[in-house]
Design an enzyme around this catalytic site. Sequence first.
Site, PDB file in Angstrom:
ATOM      1  N   GLU A   9      18.290  12.917 -20.455  1.00  0.00           N
ATOM      2  CA  GLU A   9      19.182  13.614 -21.394  1.00  0.00           C
ATOM      3  C   GLU A   9      18.418  14.587 -22.298  1.00  0.00           C
ATOM      4  O   GLU A   9      18.945  15.035 -23.316  1.00  0.00           O
ATOM      5  CB  GLU A   9      19.972  12.614 -22.255  1.00  0.00           C
TER       6      GLU A   9
ATOM      7  N   GLU B 101      34.020   2.277 -45.783  1.00  0.00           N
ATOM      8  CA  GLU B 101      32.803   3.092 -45.888  1.00  0.00           C
ATOM      9  C   GLU B 101      32.784   4.309 -44.953  1.00  0.00           C
ATOM     10  O   GLU B 101      32.004   5.236 -45.173  1.00  0.00           O
ATOM     11  CB  GLU B 101      31.578   2.231 -45.530  1.00  0.00           C
TER      12      GLU B 101
ATOM     13  N   HIS C  34      24.681   3.215 -25.969  1.00  0.00           N
ATOM     14  CA  HIS C  34      25.928   2.807 -25.307  1.00  0.00           C
ATOM     15  C   HIS C  34      26.578   1.625 -26.035  1.00  0.00           C
ATOM     16  O   HIS C  34      26.688   0.539 -25.459  1.00  0.00           O
ATOM     17  CB  HIS C  34      25.640   2.397 -23.855  1.00  0.00           C
TER      18      HIS C  34
ATOM     19  N   HIS D  96      31.075   6.538 -21.921  1.00  0.00           N
ATOM     20  CA  HIS D  96      29.617   6.558 -21.733  1.00  0.00           C
ATOM     21  C   HIS D  96      28.876   6.084 -22.994  1.00  0.00           C
ATOM     22  O   HIS D  96      28.177   5.078 -22.946  1.00  0.00           O
ATOM     23  CB  HIS D  96      29.156   7.964 -21.321  1.00  0.00           C
TER      24      HIS D  96
ATOM     25  N   HIS E 141      20.742   8.536 -28.739  1.00  0.00           N
ATOM     26  CA  HIS E 141      21.862   8.253 -27.838  1.00  0.00           C
ATOM     27  C   HIS E 141      21.836   6.793 -27.424  1.00  0.00           C
ATOM     28  O   HIS E 141      20.756   6.244 -27.179  1.00  0.00           O
ATOM     29  CB  HIS E 141      21.754   9.149 -26.591  1.00  0.00           C
TER      30      HIS E 141
HETATM   31  O1  2HA Z   1      19.929   6.192 -18.769  1.00  0.00           O
HETATM   32  O2  2HA Z   1      21.664   6.653 -21.352  1.00  0.00           O
HETATM   33  O3  2HA Z   1      22.761   8.887 -20.506  1.00  0.00           O
HETATM   34  C1  2HA Z   1      19.804   6.781 -19.986  1.00  0.00           C
HETATM   35  C2  2HA Z   1      21.118   7.219 -20.443  1.00  0.00           C
HETATM   36  C3  2HA Z   1      21.715   8.385 -19.782  1.00  0.00           C
HETATM   37 ZN    ZN Z   2      23.679   7.243 -21.708  1.00  0.00          ZN
END
Ligand code: 2HA
Ligand code: ZN
Length: 270
Positions: A116, A169, A141, A210, A139
């Site tokens: 990414e 909040e 998940h 995602h 980033h």
């Molecule tokens: O594998 O999170 O978006 C890494 C990630 C791809």
């Molecule tokens: Zn990801």
Amino acid sequence: MYNIYEAPFLKEMCDITANMYRMGFDERNGGNISYRLKQELVAQYLDLQDIRRTLPLGFDASALAGELFIVTGTGKYFKNVAACPQQNLGIIRISDSGQEAQLLWGYEDGGRPTSELPTHLMNHIVRLRVDPQTRVIMHCHPVNTLAMTFVHELDDRAFTRTLWQMCTECIVVFPEGVGVLPWMVCGNNEIGVATAEKIRDVRVVIWAQHGIFGAGRDIDEAFGLIETVEKAAEVYIKIMNTPIKQSITDEELKKLCEAFHIVPREGYLD
Ligand code: 2HA
Ligand code: ZN
């Protein structure tokens, strides 16, 4: 030259990846972080002339020419970073042409930066224009945020309003709201451009089905945004099928903004 393993930025990366793994935000190789570093600080630990490898970027990052980043590696597991940072992390410099990343340290088993990276660097470029103190793009998940993207409309305003209503909040932490993208193929320039387009106005962008991106001046800010959104999403998932007896009204959210001297995104409160 000091020992790189004692560098504060390396310790911060080891601590946050371990923490995010324990929170369940980063299963397997899920998630990635890029952290823009101060040249004078890195120079205390590394010879900045010693380029180990040159990695093509596949897009024009010349707006970041000369900038240094510590970045999680592609395919690497957050749970393993602290035990072996030299394989799971890398320190890169964007070349003068903006076409390459110069590897100064790390990825010692032949690895590369996160898949990414285009989204990360495009986000840095855009956020730096809005706030020159931006350093971190993160980033991951988180499960409730993902779950919410299955059952909630993906409109930025509607999604933001629901999050604001879930925890008092929220509007204080992200008064500018969040951006939401529909499902897209990840790991390419196209999703990078779409994310950067959104992250101009907000510090949080959600990728439907995602995950989530957070931007900040430091790791705490980027992570604090993500965990606050995730907490609100968790409340939403817990109550969404239950009759609601009371909630936070727009009038109450406005009072909160007055009390905390914050300006919510225009047009987001009725
Ligand atoms: O594998 O999170 O978006 C890494 C990630 C791809
Ligand atoms: Zn990801």
